[in-house]
Design a protein around this motif. Sequence first.
Motif: not given
Length: 615
Positions: A578-579, A357, A512, A106, A582, A102
Amino acid sequence: MALKAQVLYDFTAEPGNNELTVKEGETITVTNQNIGGGWIEAQNSRGEVGLVPEDYIELSKPFPSFPGAAATAPTPSVGNVAAPDLSFFDAYAPASTQNQVDAGGLSPQPDTPDTPVSPYLSSPDEASNGNDPWSVWNADPSGGSNNNWASNPEGTQTGKAAADPWGSVAQGHPQAYQGPGGEDDEWDDEWDDMKSTGGYAESESGDGGAMQRGGAHATSMKISLNKFPGFSKSGPELYLLCKQLAKGKDKLPIYMGEVGPVWSYPETQLDCVVADPKKGSKMYGLKSYIEYQITPSTTNRPVNHRYKHFDWLYERLLDKFGSAIPIPSLPDKQVTGRFEEEFIKMRMERLQGWMTRMCRHPVVSSSEVFQLFLTYKDEKDWKMGKRKAEKDETVGVMIFSTIEPEAPDLDPVEVEQKCEQFSRFTKAMDDGVKEILTVGHEHWKRCTGPLPKEYQRIGKAFQNLSSVFNSSGYQGESTLTDAMTEAGKTYEEIGQMFAEQPKKDLHFLMETNNEYKGLLGCFPDTIGVHKAAIDKVKEADKLVATSKITPQDKVTMAKRVSTMSYTLQAEMNHFHSNRIYDYNRVMQLYLEEQVKFYETIAAKLRQAHGQFTTM
Protein backbone atom coordinates in the motif's frame (compact mmCIF):
# COMPACT_ATOMS: atom_id res chain seq x y z
CA MET A 1 4.37 35.26 33.23
CA ALA A 2 2.33 36.73 30.35
CA LEU A 3 3.12 36.80 26.67
CA LYS A 4 2.93 39.67 24.22
CA ALA A 5 2.34 38.91 20.56
CA GLN A 6 2.54 40.88 17.35
CA VAL A 7 -0.35 40.46 14.90
CA LEU A 8 0.94 39.46 11.44
CA TYR A 9 -2.33 39.55 9.48
CA ASP A 10 -5.77 41.09 9.83
CA PHE A 11 -8.38 38.77 11.35
CA THR A 12 -12.09 39.58 11.53
CA ALA A 13 -14.08 37.80 14.23
CA GLU A 14 -17.39 36.21 13.40
CA PRO A 15 -20.20 37.01 15.85
CA GLY A 16 -21.15 34.28 18.29
CA ASN A 17 -17.83 32.41 18.22
CA ASN A 18 -15.88 34.22 20.96
CA GLU A 19 -13.30 35.40 18.47
CA LEU A 20 -11.29 38.61 18.63
CA THR A 21 -10.86 41.03 15.73
CA VAL A 22 -7.20 42.06 15.35
CA LYS A 23 -5.28 44.19 12.88
CA GLU A 24 -1.85 43.71 11.33
CA GLY A 25 0.83 45.34 13.50
CA GLU A 26 -1.33 45.38 16.65
CA THR A 27 0.19 44.12 19.91
CA ILE A 28 -1.96 41.74 21.97
CA THR A 29 -1.51 39.85 25.23
CA VAL A 30 -1.83 36.06 25.12
CA THR A 31 -4.04 34.90 27.99
CA ASN A 32 -4.21 31.20 27.13
CA GLN A 33 -1.91 29.29 24.78
CA ASN A 34 -3.52 25.93 25.57
CA ILE A 35 -6.72 26.36 23.61
CA GLY A 36 -5.40 24.07 20.86
CA GLY A 37 -6.80 23.38 17.43
CA GLY A 38 -4.75 26.24 15.95
CA TRP A 39 -6.19 28.94 18.27
CA ILE A 40 -4.98 31.00 21.20
CA GLU A 41 -6.93 33.25 23.57
CA ALA A 42 -5.73 36.85 23.67
CA GLN A 43 -6.60 40.30 25.00
CA ASN A 44 -6.26 43.53 23.04
CA SER A 45 -5.37 46.99 24.35
CA ARG A 46 -9.06 47.75 24.94
CA GLY A 47 -9.42 44.84 27.32
CA GLU A 48 -11.43 42.68 24.91
CA VAL A 49 -10.70 38.93 25.12
CA GLY A 50 -11.30 36.30 22.43
CA LEU A 51 -9.82 33.68 20.15
CA VAL A 52 -7.23 34.44 17.46
CA PRO A 53 -5.64 31.96 14.99
CA GLU A 54 -2.13 31.23 16.24
CA ASP A 55 -0.77 31.46 12.68
CA TYR A 56 -1.81 35.11 12.59
CA ILE A 57 0.48 36.16 15.43
CA GLU A 58 4.14 36.10 16.39
CA LEU A 59 4.93 35.60 20.06
CA SER A 60 7.34 37.92 21.88
CA LYS A 61 9.42 37.18 24.94
CA PRO A 62 7.38 36.64 28.14
CA PHE A 63 7.08 39.42 30.69
CA PRO A 64 5.92 39.26 34.33
CA SER A 65 2.19 39.52 35.00
CA PHE A 66 0.83 42.17 37.36
CA PRO A 67 0.73 41.06 41.01
CA GLY A 68 -2.52 39.40 41.89
CA ALA A 69 -3.55 38.85 38.30
CA ALA A 70 -3.64 35.10 38.73
CA ALA A 71 -6.04 35.40 41.61
CA THR A 72 -8.45 37.75 39.90
CA ALA A 73 -8.38 36.60 36.28
CA PRO A 74 -11.39 34.57 35.19
CA THR A 75 -10.98 31.00 33.99
CA PRO A 76 -10.44 31.07 30.21
CA SER A 77 -13.43 29.63 28.45
CA VAL A 78 -15.09 29.46 25.09
CA GLY A 79 -18.80 29.15 24.72
CA ASN A 80 -19.19 28.94 28.51
CA VAL A 81 -17.18 25.70 28.57
CA ALA A 82 -14.15 25.43 30.84
CA ALA A 83 -10.74 25.31 29.19
CA PRO A 84 -9.50 21.72 28.98
CA ASP A 85 -6.33 19.99 30.08
CA LEU A 86 -4.15 19.47 27.04
CA SER A 87 -1.63 17.15 28.65
CA PHE A 88 -3.05 14.09 26.94
CA PHE A 89 -0.97 11.83 24.68
CA ASP A 90 -1.18 12.69 21.01
CA ALA A 91 -1.76 9.36 19.34
CA TYR A 92 -3.10 10.27 15.90
CA ALA A 93 -2.42 13.71 14.66
CA PRO A 94 -3.13 13.23 12.97
CA ALA A 95 -3.22 14.23 12.59
CA SER A 96 -4.24 14.25 11.48
CA THR A 97 -4.19 11.15 8.81
CA GLN A 98 -4.75 10.73 9.31
CA ASN A 99 -4.61 10.88 9.05
CA GLN A 100 -3.65 9.94 8.48
CA VAL A 101 -3.35 9.12 3.96
CA ASP A 102 -4.08 6.31 1.96
CA ALA A 103 -5.90 8.69 -0.22
CA GLY A 104 -8.87 6.68 -1.24
CA GLY A 105 -9.90 4.09 -3.80
CA LEU A 106 -6.60 2.23 -4.00
CA SER A 107 -5.92 -1.45 -4.48
CA PRO A 108 -3.93 -3.22 -1.76
CA GLN A 109 -1.49 -4.48 -4.34
CA PRO A 110 0.86 -2.26 -6.31
CA ASP A 111 0.15 -4.06 -9.58
CA THR A 112 -3.36 -2.61 -9.90
CA PRO A 113 -2.78 1.05 -10.78
CA ASP A 114 -6.01 1.25 -12.74
CA THR A 115 -8.13 1.15 -9.62
CA PRO A 116 -10.37 4.22 -9.78
CA VAL A 117 -9.59 7.01 -7.38
CA SER A 118 -12.32 7.53 -4.83
CA PRO A 119 -13.89 10.93 -4.08
CA TYR A 120 -11.33 11.23 -1.32
CA LEU A 121 -9.27 13.33 -3.72
CA SER A 122 -12.35 15.00 -5.05
CA SER A 123 -12.14 18.73 -4.57
CA PRO A 124 -9.15 21.01 -4.21
CA ASP A 125 -11.34 23.52 -2.43
CA GLU A 126 -11.58 21.68 0.86
CA ALA A 127 -8.80 23.45 2.68
CA SER A 128 -9.86 25.96 5.25
CA ASN A 129 -10.49 29.51 4.07
CA GLY A 130 -7.09 30.16 2.51
CA ASN A 131 -5.34 29.68 5.83
CA ASP A 132 -3.27 26.60 6.61
CA PRO A 133 -5.79 23.97 7.74
CA TRP A 134 -3.05 21.85 9.29
CA SER A 135 -2.67 24.29 12.17
CA VAL A 136 -6.35 23.74 12.93
CA TRP A 137 -6.77 20.07 12.20
CA ASN A 138 -3.43 18.68 13.34
CA ALA A 139 -2.14 20.90 16.11
CA ASP A 140 0.12 18.87 18.36
CA PRO A 141 0.01 20.18 21.94
CA SER A 142 3.21 18.35 22.69
CA GLY A 143 5.07 20.12 19.92
CA GLY A 144 5.08 17.16 17.59
CA SER A 145 7.72 15.33 19.60
CA ASN A 146 5.51 12.63 21.02
CA ASN A 147 6.49 9.04 20.39
CA ASN A 148 5.06 5.71 21.36
CA TRP A 149 7.83 3.45 20.21
CA ALA A 150 8.46 1.58 23.43
CA SER A 151 7.01 -1.90 23.58
CA ASN A 152 4.21 -2.59 26.01
CA PRO A 153 4.25 -6.23 27.09
CA GLU A 154 0.91 -6.22 28.85
CA GLY A 155 -1.22 -4.37 26.35
CA THR A 156 -1.32 -2.01 23.45
CA GLN A 157 -2.09 1.62 23.12
CA THR A 158 -3.70 3.02 20.09
CA GLY A 159 -5.12 6.44 19.41
CA LYS A 160 -8.86 6.59 20.02
CA ALA A 161 -11.12 9.20 18.56
CA ALA A 162 -13.74 10.59 20.87
CA ALA A 163 -17.49 10.19 20.50
CA ASP A 164 -19.70 12.06 18.05
CA PRO A 165 -20.03 15.83 18.54
CA TRP A 166 -23.29 15.91 16.65
CA GLY A 167 -26.66 15.21 18.05
CA SER A 168 -29.19 12.47 17.98
CA VAL A 169 -31.34 10.53 15.63
CA ALA A 170 -30.41 9.96 12.01
CA GLN A 171 -32.15 12.15 9.49
CA GLY A 172 -34.41 10.54 6.94
CA HIS A 173 -33.01 9.64 3.55
CA PRO A 174 -35.25 8.52 0.70
CA GLN A 175 -32.88 5.97 -0.84
CA ALA A 176 -32.27 3.69 2.12
CA TYR A 177 -33.09 2.68 5.62
CA GLN A 178 -32.33 5.68 7.78
CA GLY A 179 -29.69 4.11 9.99
CA PRO A 180 -29.56 3.43 13.69
CA GLY A 181 -31.85 6.08 15.07
CA GLY A 182 -35.35 6.78 16.16
CA GLU A 183 -36.63 7.37 19.64
CA ASP A 184 -35.70 3.88 20.86
CA ASP A 185 -32.13 3.83 19.57
CA GLU A 186 -29.83 2.62 22.30
CA TRP A 187 -27.42 5.46 21.51
CA ASP A 188 -30.07 8.10 21.98
CA ASP A 189 -29.32 8.61 25.65
CA GLU A 190 -25.85 9.94 24.74
CA TRP A 191 -26.93 12.72 22.44
CA ASP A 192 -27.21 15.50 24.99
CA ASP A 193 -24.04 14.83 26.97
CA MET A 194 -21.43 17.55 27.27
CA LYS A 195 -18.28 15.77 26.22
CA SER A 196 -14.65 16.34 27.07
CA THR A 197 -13.41 12.95 25.97
CA GLY A 198 -10.76 13.89 23.47
CA GLY A 199 -8.94 16.50 25.53
CA TYR A 200 -11.51 19.27 25.06
CA ALA A 201 -15.06 20.10 25.95
CA GLU A 202 -17.70 21.07 23.48
CA SER A 203 -21.25 22.23 23.03
CA GLU A 204 -23.68 20.61 20.61
CA SER A 205 -25.66 23.66 19.70
CA GLY A 206 -26.88 24.56 16.24
CA ASP A 207 -25.26 26.75 13.61
CA GLY A 208 -23.88 29.24 16.06
CA GLY A 209 -22.72 26.64 18.55
CA ALA A 210 -19.36 27.47 20.07
CA MET A 211 -16.80 24.94 21.11
CA GLN A 212 -13.84 24.77 23.37
CA ARG A 213 -11.00 24.55 20.89
CA GLY A 214 -8.91 22.54 23.24
CA GLY A 215 -6.95 20.15 21.14
CA ALA A 216 -7.38 18.48 17.82
CA HIS A 217 -6.13 15.10 18.97
CA ALA A 218 -7.54 12.01 20.51
CA THR A 219 -6.41 10.49 23.75
CA SER A 220 -4.44 7.28 24.01
CA MET A 221 -6.50 4.20 24.66
CA LYS A 222 -5.22 1.04 26.29
CA ILE A 223 -6.48 -2.16 24.74
CA SER A 224 -7.18 -4.84 27.27
CA LEU A 225 -5.70 -8.10 26.09
CA ASN A 226 -7.59 -10.10 28.69
CA LYS A 227 -11.11 -10.02 27.29
CA PHE A 228 -11.46 -13.75 26.75
CA PRO A 229 -13.70 -15.07 29.54
CA GLY A 230 -12.38 -17.76 31.87
CA PHE A 231 -8.74 -16.70 31.88
CA SER A 232 -6.96 -14.69 34.53
CA LYS A 233 -3.72 -14.35 32.60
CA SER A 234 -2.96 -11.03 30.97
CA GLY A 235 -0.90 -10.16 27.93
CA PRO A 236 0.06 -12.53 25.09
CA GLU A 237 0.26 -15.60 27.36
CA LEU A 238 -3.53 -15.59 27.26
CA TYR A 239 -3.19 -16.83 23.68
CA LEU A 240 0.11 -18.66 24.08
CA LEU A 241 -1.28 -21.00 26.75
CA CYS A 242 -4.93 -21.10 25.71
CA LYS A 243 -6.26 -24.69 25.63
CA GLN A 244 -9.00 -24.22 23.04
CA LEU A 245 -8.67 -22.17 19.90
CA ALA A 246 -11.29 -20.91 17.44
CA LYS A 247 -13.04 -23.45 15.22
CA GLY A 248 -12.58 -23.84 11.50
CA LYS A 249 -15.03 -21.35 10.01
CA ASP A 250 -13.29 -18.40 11.67
CA LYS A 251 -9.82 -19.23 10.38
CA LEU A 252 -7.82 -16.54 8.57
CA PRO A 253 -5.27 -18.12 6.20
CA ILE A 254 -1.82 -16.71 5.51
CA TYR A 255 -0.04 -17.81 2.34
CA MET A 256 3.56 -17.64 1.23
CA GLY A 257 3.86 -15.23 -1.68
CA GLU A 258 6.81 -13.84 -3.62
CA VAL A 259 7.49 -11.27 -0.90
CA GLY A 260 6.85 -13.66 2.00
CA PRO A 261 3.74 -14.22 4.12
CA VAL A 262 0.61 -12.51 2.72
CA TRP A 263 -3.06 -12.35 3.59
CA SER A 264 -5.64 -13.94 1.35
CA TYR A 265 -6.96 -11.09 -0.82
CA PRO A 266 -10.46 -11.13 -2.33
CA GLU A 267 -10.86 -11.32 -6.09
CA THR A 268 -12.84 -8.08 -6.12
CA GLN A 269 -11.60 -5.12 -4.10
CA LEU A 270 -14.22 -3.72 -1.73
CA ASP A 271 -14.69 0.03 -1.84
CA CYS A 272 -17.22 2.49 -0.48
CA VAL A 273 -18.13 6.13 -0.97
CA VAL A 274 -18.79 8.48 1.95
CA ALA A 275 -20.91 11.37 0.70
CA ASP A 276 -24.02 13.48 1.03
CA PRO A 277 -23.68 14.88 4.57
CA LYS A 278 -27.04 15.89 5.99
CA LYS A 279 -27.62 18.13 8.96
CA GLY A 280 -30.55 17.44 11.23
CA SER A 281 -31.71 18.71 14.57
CA LYS A 282 -33.70 17.71 17.64
CA MET A 283 -35.31 19.47 20.58
CA TYR A 284 -36.64 22.29 18.37
CA GLY A 285 -33.23 22.93 16.85
CA LEU A 286 -31.28 23.05 20.13
CA LYS A 287 -29.34 19.91 19.26
CA SER A 288 -27.83 19.22 15.87
CA TYR A 289 -26.05 16.33 14.20
CA ILE A 290 -24.56 15.30 10.87
CA GLU A 291 -25.02 11.96 9.17
CA TYR A 292 -23.21 10.64 6.12
CA GLN A 293 -24.33 8.33 3.37
CA ILE A 294 -22.06 5.30 2.84
CA THR A 295 -22.44 3.28 -0.35
CA PRO A 296 -20.43 0.03 -0.62
CA SER A 297 -19.35 -1.22 -4.04
CA THR A 298 -20.73 -4.68 -3.30
CA THR A 299 -24.38 -3.67 -2.94
CA ASN A 300 -24.57 -0.09 -4.25
CA ARG A 301 -27.22 0.38 -1.58
CA PRO A 302 -26.56 3.42 0.63
CA VAL A 303 -26.77 3.31 4.40
CA ASN A 304 -26.56 6.28 6.75
CA HIS A 305 -24.34 6.74 9.79
CA ARG A 306 -23.47 9.51 12.20
CA TYR A 307 -19.95 10.03 13.48
CA LYS A 308 -20.68 8.16 16.71
CA HIS A 309 -21.51 5.09 14.62
CA PHE A 310 -18.10 5.32 12.97
CA ASP A 311 -16.63 5.62 16.44
CA TRP A 312 -18.48 2.47 17.54
CA LEU A 313 -17.08 0.62 14.52
CA TYR A 314 -13.58 1.87 15.30
CA GLU A 315 -13.79 0.57 18.88
CA ARG A 316 -15.04 -2.83 17.73
CA LEU A 317 -12.24 -3.14 15.16
CA LEU A 318 -9.69 -1.98 17.72
CA ASP A 319 -10.88 -4.55 20.27
CA LYS A 320 -10.96 -7.37 17.76
CA PHE A 321 -7.91 -6.75 15.58
CA GLY A 322 -5.76 -4.17 17.40
CA SER A 323 -3.27 -6.72 18.73
CA ALA A 324 -2.48 -8.01 15.23
CA ILE A 325 -3.49 -5.27 12.77
CA PRO A 326 -2.89 -1.53 13.20
CA ILE A 327 -6.28 0.22 13.30
CA PRO A 328 -5.68 3.96 12.76
CA SER A 329 -7.83 6.42 14.65
CA LEU A 330 -10.80 8.15 13.14
CA PRO A 331 -10.47 11.81 12.17
CA ASP A 332 -10.67 13.84 15.33
CA LYS A 333 -13.90 14.85 16.96
CA GLN A 334 -14.24 18.60 16.79
CA VAL A 335 -17.06 21.10 16.48
CA THR A 336 -16.65 24.41 14.73
CA GLY A 337 -18.90 27.39 14.29
CA ARG A 338 -16.83 29.62 12.03
CA PHE A 339 -16.04 27.14 9.29
CA GLU A 340 -18.80 24.61 9.84
CA GLU A 341 -19.32 23.80 6.15
CA GLU A 342 -15.61 23.37 5.51
CA PHE A 343 -15.24 21.31 8.68
CA ILE A 344 -17.95 18.93 7.49
CA LYS A 345 -16.20 18.61 4.12
CA MET A 346 -12.87 17.93 5.79
CA ARG A 347 -14.38 15.38 8.15
CA MET A 348 -16.17 13.63 5.28
CA GLU A 349 -12.94 13.55 3.28
CA ARG A 350 -11.05 12.02 6.18
CA LEU A 351 -13.82 9.53 6.95
CA GLN A 352 -13.57 8.54 3.29
CA GLY A 353 -9.83 8.00 3.67
CA TRP A 354 -10.32 5.96 6.85
CA MET A 355 -13.07 3.81 5.34
CA THR A 356 -11.02 3.26 2.17
CA ARG A 357 -8.10 2.01 4.24
CA MET A 358 -10.38 -0.37 6.12
CA CYS A 359 -11.91 -1.57 2.83
CA ARG A 360 -8.46 -2.28 1.45
CA HIS A 361 -7.50 -4.57 4.30
CA PRO A 362 -8.59 -8.13 3.41
CA VAL A 363 -9.13 -9.19 7.03
CA VAL A 364 -10.88 -6.08 8.30
CA SER A 365 -13.06 -5.60 5.22
CA SER A 366 -14.35 -9.18 5.32
CA SER A 367 -15.04 -9.16 9.06
CA GLU A 368 -18.63 -9.56 10.19
CA VAL A 369 -18.73 -6.27 12.09
CA PHE A 370 -17.42 -4.25 9.14
CA GLN A 371 -19.87 -5.89 6.76
CA LEU A 372 -22.67 -5.14 9.21
CA PHE A 373 -21.73 -1.45 9.17
CA LEU A 374 -21.89 -1.33 5.36
CA THR A 375 -24.83 -3.61 4.58
CA TYR A 376 -27.36 -3.76 7.44
CA LYS A 377 -30.89 -4.04 6.07
CA ASP A 378 -33.04 -2.41 8.73
CA GLU A 379 -33.04 -1.32 12.34
CA LYS A 380 -33.64 -4.83 13.67
CA ASP A 381 -30.75 -6.20 11.60
CA TRP A 382 -28.48 -3.43 12.86
CA LYS A 383 -29.33 -3.91 16.54
CA MET A 384 -28.94 -7.67 16.42
CA GLY A 385 -25.60 -7.36 14.63
CA LYS A 386 -24.44 -4.68 17.03
CA ARG A 387 -25.18 -6.79 20.10
CA LYS A 388 -23.52 -9.81 18.54
CA ALA A 389 -20.38 -7.79 17.77
CA GLU A 390 -20.23 -6.47 21.32
CA LYS A 391 -20.36 -10.04 22.68
CA ASP A 392 -17.56 -11.29 20.43
CA GLU A 393 -15.06 -13.24 22.52
CA THR A 394 -12.36 -13.54 19.87
CA VAL A 395 -10.80 -10.18 20.70
CA GLY A 396 -7.42 -8.91 21.88
CA VAL A 397 -4.61 -11.46 21.54
CA MET A 398 -7.17 -14.19 20.93
CA ILE A 399 -7.43 -12.97 17.34
CA PHE A 400 -4.22 -14.94 16.74
CA SER A 401 -6.17 -18.13 17.49
CA THR A 402 -8.07 -17.61 14.21
CA ILE A 403 -4.93 -17.28 12.07
CA GLU A 404 -3.60 -20.29 10.22
CA PRO A 405 -0.29 -19.95 8.32
CA GLU A 406 0.15 -22.43 5.49
CA ALA A 407 3.89 -22.72 6.06
CA PRO A 408 6.33 -24.37 8.49
CA ASP A 409 6.91 -22.92 11.93
CA LEU A 410 9.53 -20.18 12.09
CA ASP A 411 12.69 -20.26 14.13
CA PRO A 412 12.35 -18.03 17.27
CA VAL A 413 15.56 -16.18 16.36
CA GLU A 414 14.15 -15.35 12.92
CA VAL A 415 10.91 -14.22 14.57
CA GLU A 416 12.79 -11.74 16.76
CA GLN A 417 14.92 -10.46 13.87
CA LYS A 418 11.87 -9.76 11.69
CA CYS A 419 10.20 -7.97 14.56
CA GLU A 420 13.22 -5.75 15.25
CA GLN A 421 13.78 -4.97 11.57
CA PHE A 422 10.23 -3.80 11.02
CA SER A 423 10.28 -1.83 14.26
CA ARG A 424 13.33 0.11 13.05
CA PHE A 425 11.74 0.74 9.67
CA THR A 426 8.44 2.05 11.02
CA LYS A 427 10.26 4.30 13.49
CA ALA A 428 12.42 5.77 10.73
CA MET A 429 9.42 6.23 8.44
CA ASP A 430 7.49 7.90 11.25
CA ASP A 431 10.32 10.43 11.64
CA GLY A 432 10.36 11.06 7.88
CA VAL A 433 6.59 11.52 7.70
CA LYS A 434 6.64 13.99 10.59
CA GLU A 435 9.39 15.97 8.87
CA ILE A 436 7.29 16.26 5.70
CA LEU A 437 4.30 17.40 7.75
CA THR A 438 6.40 20.03 9.52
CA VAL A 439 7.98 21.35 6.31
CA GLY A 440 4.65 21.21 4.47
CA HIS A 441 2.93 23.11 7.26
CA GLU A 442 5.56 25.87 7.10
CA HIS A 443 5.35 26.01 3.29
CA TRP A 444 1.55 26.23 3.42
CA LYS A 445 1.73 29.18 5.80
CA ARG A 446 4.24 30.94 3.58
CA CYS A 447 2.19 30.35 0.41
CA THR A 448 -1.02 31.63 1.98
CA GLY A 449 0.51 34.51 3.94
CA PRO A 450 3.84 36.29 3.31
CA LEU A 451 4.54 35.08 -0.24
CA PRO A 452 1.37 36.45 -1.92
CA LYS A 453 1.93 39.77 -0.14
CA GLU A 454 5.47 39.93 -1.48
CA TYR A 455 4.25 39.45 -5.05
CA GLN A 456 1.48 41.97 -4.48
CA ARG A 457 3.99 44.54 -3.23
CA ILE A 458 6.15 43.95 -6.29
CA GLY A 459 3.10 44.40 -8.52
CA LYS A 460 2.08 47.60 -6.75
CA ALA A 461 5.62 48.97 -7.03
CA PHE A 462 5.63 48.37 -10.81
CA GLN A 463 2.23 50.09 -11.16
CA ASN A 464 3.30 53.02 -8.99
CA LEU A 465 6.38 53.51 -11.15
CA SER A 466 4.15 53.29 -14.22
CA SER A 467 2.04 56.14 -12.83
CA VAL A 468 5.18 58.23 -12.37
CA PHE A 469 6.23 57.56 -15.96
CA ASN A 470 2.77 58.47 -17.17
CA SER A 471 2.98 61.86 -15.50
CA SER A 472 6.20 62.81 -17.30
CA GLY A 473 4.35 64.40 -20.22
CA TYR A 474 6.81 62.82 -22.63
CA GLN A 475 5.29 61.72 -25.92
CA GLY A 476 5.52 57.99 -26.74
CA GLU A 477 5.32 57.05 -23.05
CA SER A 478 2.06 55.11 -23.24
CA THR A 479 3.52 51.85 -24.56
CA LEU A 480 5.98 51.63 -21.67
CA THR A 481 3.51 52.70 -18.99
CA ASP A 482 0.91 50.22 -20.24
CA ALA A 483 3.50 47.44 -20.20
CA MET A 484 4.64 48.41 -16.69
CA THR A 485 1.03 48.40 -15.50
CA GLU A 486 0.39 44.96 -17.01
CA ALA A 487 3.59 43.60 -15.46
CA GLY A 488 2.41 44.85 -12.08
CA LYS A 489 -0.98 43.18 -12.51
CA THR A 490 0.76 39.96 -13.57
CA TYR A 491 2.70 39.86 -10.31
CA GLU A 492 -0.48 40.46 -8.32
CA GLU A 493 -2.11 37.53 -10.15
CA ILE A 494 0.91 35.34 -9.42
CA GLY A 495 0.59 36.22 -5.73
CA GLN A 496 -3.05 35.09 -5.75
CA MET A 497 -2.04 31.86 -7.51
CA PHE A 498 0.48 31.08 -4.77
CA ALA A 499 -2.23 31.60 -2.14
CA GLU A 500 -4.59 29.16 -3.86
CA GLN A 501 -2.12 26.51 -5.02
CA PRO A 502 -1.65 24.54 -1.74
CA LYS A 503 -5.29 23.47 -1.89
CA LYS A 504 -4.64 21.88 -5.29
CA ASP A 505 -1.53 19.82 -4.51
CA LEU A 506 0.04 20.23 -1.07
CA HIS A 507 -3.29 19.42 0.58
CA PHE A 508 -3.27 15.85 -0.76
CA LEU A 509 0.41 15.30 0.01
CA MET A 510 -0.21 16.43 3.58
CA GLU A 511 -3.32 14.26 3.91
CA THR A 512 -1.43 11.19 2.74
CA ASN A 513 1.35 11.74 5.24
CA ASN A 514 -1.12 12.65 7.95
CA GLU A 515 -2.89 9.32 7.63
CA TYR A 516 0.39 7.44 7.51
CA LYS A 517 1.45 9.24 10.66
CA GLY A 518 -1.66 7.90 12.38
CA LEU A 519 -1.12 4.41 11.00
CA LEU A 520 2.56 4.34 11.97
CA GLY A 521 1.59 5.45 15.46
CA CYS A 522 -0.26 2.14 15.88
CA PHE A 523 2.65 -0.11 14.98
CA PRO A 524 4.64 0.23 18.24
CA ASP A 525 1.78 -1.42 20.12
CA THR A 526 1.26 -4.12 17.52
CA ILE A 527 4.98 -4.86 17.52
CA GLY A 528 4.98 -4.64 21.32
CA VAL A 529 2.56 -7.57 21.51
CA HIS A 530 4.98 -9.68 19.47
CA LYS A 531 7.98 -8.64 21.54
CA ALA A 532 6.11 -9.53 24.72
CA ALA A 533 5.25 -12.96 23.29
CA ILE A 534 8.90 -13.55 22.34
CA ASP A 535 9.95 -12.65 25.88
CA LYS A 536 7.44 -15.15 27.30
CA VAL A 537 8.84 -17.92 25.12
CA LYS A 538 12.35 -17.05 26.30
CA GLU A 539 11.12 -17.61 29.86
CA ALA A 540 9.64 -21.01 28.95
CA ASP A 541 12.59 -23.04 30.24
CA LYS A 542 12.34 -21.37 33.64
CA LEU A 543 8.61 -21.95 33.73
CA VAL A 544 9.08 -25.63 32.91
CA ALA A 545 11.77 -25.94 35.59
CA THR A 546 9.41 -24.49 38.19
CA SER A 547 6.54 -26.68 36.96
CA LYS A 548 4.44 -23.65 36.00
CA ILE A 549 4.02 -25.04 32.49
CA THR A 550 4.63 -28.45 30.95
CA PRO A 551 7.20 -29.22 28.24
CA GLN A 552 4.30 -29.58 25.82
CA ASP A 553 3.14 -26.08 26.77
CA LYS A 554 6.58 -24.80 25.84
CA VAL A 555 6.31 -26.40 22.39
CA THR A 556 2.83 -24.94 21.96
CA MET A 557 4.06 -21.47 22.93
CA ALA A 558 6.86 -21.59 20.34
CA LYS A 559 4.42 -22.72 17.64
CA ARG A 560 1.98 -19.93 18.47
CA VAL A 561 4.68 -17.26 18.50
CA SER A 562 5.49 -18.45 14.99
CA THR A 563 1.86 -17.84 14.05
CA MET A 564 2.09 -14.34 15.53
CA SER A 565 5.22 -13.69 13.48
CA TYR A 566 3.53 -14.82 10.28
CA THR A 567 0.72 -12.40 11.12
CA LEU A 568 3.13 -9.52 11.65
CA GLN A 569 4.94 -10.29 8.40
CA ALA A 570 1.67 -10.50 6.46
CA GLU A 571 0.76 -7.11 7.89
CA MET A 572 4.22 -5.75 7.02
CA ASN A 573 3.82 -6.86 3.40
CA HIS A 574 0.30 -5.41 3.23
CA PHE A 575 1.63 -2.12 4.59
CA HIS A 576 4.57 -2.02 2.16
CA SER A 577 2.46 -2.73 -0.94
CA ASN A 578 0.00 0.00 0.00
CA ARG A 579 2.80 2.41 0.89
CA ILE A 580 4.55 1.98 -2.47
CA TYR A 581 1.32 2.48 -4.39
CA ASP A 582 0.11 5.42 -2.28
CA TYR A 583 3.32 7.42 -2.43
CA ASN A 584 3.78 6.78 -6.15
CA ARG A 585 0.31 8.12 -6.82
CA VAL A 586 0.30 11.10 -4.46
CA MET A 587 3.77 12.25 -5.59
CA GLN A 588 2.66 12.01 -9.23
CA LEU A 589 -0.39 14.11 -8.42
CA TYR A 590 1.67 16.66 -6.49
CA LEU A 591 4.31 17.07 -9.18
CA GLU A 592 1.77 17.18 -12.02
CA GLU A 593 -0.03 20.04 -10.28
CA GLN A 594 3.26 21.78 -9.56
CA VAL A 595 4.25 21.54 -13.24
CA LYS A 596 0.90 23.03 -14.33
CA PHE A 597 1.26 25.76 -11.70
CA TYR A 598 4.72 26.91 -12.81
CA GLU A 599 3.84 26.54 -16.50
CA THR A 600 0.93 28.91 -15.93
CA ILE A 601 3.23 31.38 -14.17
CA ALA A 602 5.77 31.12 -17.00
CA ALA A 603 3.03 31.78 -19.57
CA LYS A 604 1.90 34.89 -17.67
CA LEU A 605 5.46 36.18 -17.42
CA ARG A 606 6.06 35.58 -21.15
CA GLN A 607 2.90 37.51 -21.93
CA ALA A 608 4.05 40.40 -19.73
CA HIS A 609 7.50 40.26 -21.35
CA GLY A 610 5.95 40.60 -24.80
CA GLN A 611 4.39 43.96 -23.83
CA PHE A 612 7.80 45.65 -23.77
CA THR A 613 9.45 46.83 -26.97
CA THR A 614 13.12 47.30 -27.75
CA MET A 615 14.38 50.50 -29.36
